[in-house]
Design a protein around this motif. Structure first.
Motif: not given
Ligand code: TEU
Length: 550
Positions: A59, A62, A102, A143, A162, A196, A198-199, A256, A293, A328-329, A387, A415, A419
């Motif tokens: 990923d 990530y 994770h 995912f 994920f 920052r 992540d989740v 996040e 989405k 980046h998402d 994803e 995404r 990128r």
């Molecule tokens: O993203 C979490 C997240 O909420 C995204 O997966 C989101 O649901 C999706 O991209 C949009 O639909 C974080 C990171 O920013 C992402 O790049 C990672 O893939 C994810 O966590 C898992 O670590």
């Protein structure tokens, strides 16, 4: 005293797509170092690096296999230290991406955990026996597919919200939490200025892991009520803060937090509680999506304005927020909420102005400041993101969708739109690499690129510089009270920011047709995206006036 970030602007770097110094087609730390003049000139205060740790890259980093190192594709720890030193020398800060909901399945913790049911690390992850239906519960992965994968040698399933190469850590186990705080302190001791995260609002889960609701037509149940904003979230975040940030000055914790409400954000970012400093909510970036989405949803400007206004008001007295369109998402903002054709410049600058003049800390994602657009995908081979690819495969193979339909579903929101490599100049591969880029460069790099804009006062880049400077200089931008005007107007986005003696008025025509603006547009014009003024607001015109108050 107000915290330092009230006048700060953060710039997110996606290292693999930013700048490649060695010609292997992937961006790296030396590449970032070579662009610090550009970033300093832009005026940003904080750099956030998406993950650069060793990773199998399932990923794009990530999925971390070693929290205390640098993936060789990005360089070495010495390169990192050199970068950090130069960032600090220039008066900027640097925050890291902290991915601790994770790990990678190749992290030694998970390798150990999966080795046997008696492993001392077994309980570091979520292992459960099969149910009658196979997986322990009906949760779907974010995912696509099940959130559970069977590990044959030990006959149990592990949880991964994920990808299957991203097993979830079990934060109920105090050893896991200690290990996380230790790695955070390792980076803080090295000099980084925060994280920052992540989740981060997924780390507390209901340990019973009950089935989620499954609506007709769904393949899986929705487990989010049981894994999001869980019962111990505040406790875990405060414990993390106490063990890492509490004894240090001026560190930044950005969480996040998908699916948080304003009420939760007030608690999470209340400086007196010691949890987070600010967070990313997703309400505005999900406004154009139906239940998932990939399904588009019609929305109106009043709905979008309402989301921003509600968050502004909700955090006016307690807490703080981020301001963002891109990361980046997310797909590129000018393609998504603007007009990347006829009014590319006007809409990119309008969207930037509206965002940056709200109250909060703006985040710019690399390339946003030059108006980079979505990629014109025509084939599934052009995608790389797990994803997007997982959803495509599930659509075609499980649901039996026509591949062209599946492709058209992932294209606008993928995404990978964000990128593609940074567009530095109009040369080969946009000046990103001398090799073959890992993801194709957008073909519009001959016209949209940084070199074309650096000396152009009427460029998207120049406009971002003005917005950043305005935030640095003007206390009204930093702390002024927010008031939305004409909330129901279908085209006009207008608001004021006021302090005791002055206020800023922002008026923006969100669309391609001229409109009358029924607002008192007097005062000093401090920023606009048109060379002259007219009675009406023209296509995608934005104006910012400073008005003295009696
Ligand atoms: O993203 C979490 C997240 O909420 C995204 O997966 C989101 O649901 C999706 O991209 C949009 O639909 C974080 C990171 O920013 C992402 O790049 C990672 O893939 C994810 O966590 C898992 O670590």
């Amino acid at each position: 005293m107000a915290p330092w970030w009230i006048d700060a602007v953060v710039y997110q770097i996606y290292p693999r797509s930013f700048a490649d110094s060695d010609g292997d087609g992937t961006g790296d730390l030396r590449g970032i170092l070579s662009k610090l003049d550009y970033l300093q000139d832009l005026g940003v205060d904080v750099l956030w690096l998406s993950p650069i740790y060793p990773s199998p890259q399932a990923d794009n980093g990530y999925d971390i296999s070693d929290y205390r190192g640098i993936d060789p594709m990005f360089g070495t720890l010495e390169d990192f230290d050199a970068l950090l030193t130069d960032v600090h020398r220039r008066g900027m800060r640097l925050i890291m991406d902290l991915v601790v909901n994770h790990t990678s399945d190749e992290h030694p913790w998970f390798v150990d955990s999966r080795s046997s049911r008696d492993s001392p690390k077994r309980d570091w992850y979520w292992w459960r026996p099969a149910s009658a239906d196979g997986p322990p519960n009906n949760w779907g992965s974010i995912f696509s597919g099940s959130a559970w994968t069977l590990d044959e040698p030990t006959g149990e399933y592990f949880l991964h919200l994920f990808a299957r190469k991203q097993p979830d850590l079990n934060w109920e186990n105090p050893q896991v939490r200690e290990a996380v705080y230790a790695l955070m302190n390792w980076w803080l001791d090295r000099g980084v200025d925060g994280f920052r995260m992540d989740v981060i609002n997924l780390v507390s889960k209901d340990p019973h892991l009950p089935d989620g609701q499954k609506l007709p037509g769904d393949l899986y149940g929705d487990g989010s009520p049981y894994f999001r904003n869980g019962p111990r979230l505040h406790e875990f975040l405060h414990e993390m803060w106490e063990n890492t940030f509490a004894a240090r000055d001026e560190k930044l914790a950005v969480g996040e937090c998908h699916g948080t409400t304003v009420e939760m954000a007030r608690l999470l970012t209340d400086q007196d509680r010691g949890e987070l400093d600010m967070l990313f909510h997703f309400e505005h970036v999900e406004i154009d999506q139906a239940r998932i989405k990939w399904l588009p949803r019609e929305y109106t400007l009043p709905e979008l304005k309402e989301i921003f206004a509600r968050w502004q008001q909700g955090l006016a007295d307690v807490g703080w927020n981020t301001l963002y369109w891109d990361n980046h998402d997310q797909p590129r903002v000018v393609s998504r909420f603007g007009d990347d054709g006829a009014y590319w410049y006007e809409s990119a600058t309008l969207l930037a102005t509206v965002l940056h003049l709200h109250r909060g800390t703006p985040f710019i994602f690399q390339g946003e400041e030059i108006g980079m657009t979505n990629f014109p995908f025509t084939s599934i081979d052009q995608f790389h993101d797990v994803e997007s690819l997982n959803y495509y495969t599930q659509s075609v193979e499980v649901r039996g969708r026509d591949p062209q339909v599946a492709l058209s579903m992932i294209t606008p929101m993928s995404r990978d739109n964000a990128r593609t490599p940074m567009q530095w100049d109009d040369g080969p591969n946009a000046g990103f690499t001398k090799g073959t880029p890992w993801l194709a460069v957008n073909p519009n790099s001959d016209s949209i690129n940084a070199a074309a804009q650096v000396d152009d006062p009427r460029s998207v880049l120049a406009h971002y510089k003005r917005l950043i400077a305005l935030r640095h200089e003007d206390p009204v931008v930093q702390l002024g009270r927010f008031d939305l005007l004409l909330p129901d107007h279908p085209r006009l986005w207008a608001f004021t920011r006021s302090c005791e003696h002055s206020r800023l008025l922002v008026v923006a025509n969100v669309g391609g047709e001229a409109i009358d603006c029924d607002v008192d547009m007097t005062g000093e014009l401090v920023l606009t995206n048109y060379p002259d003024q007219a009675a009406q607001l023209r296509a995608w015109e934005v104006r910012v006036y400073r008005q003295e108050l009696p």
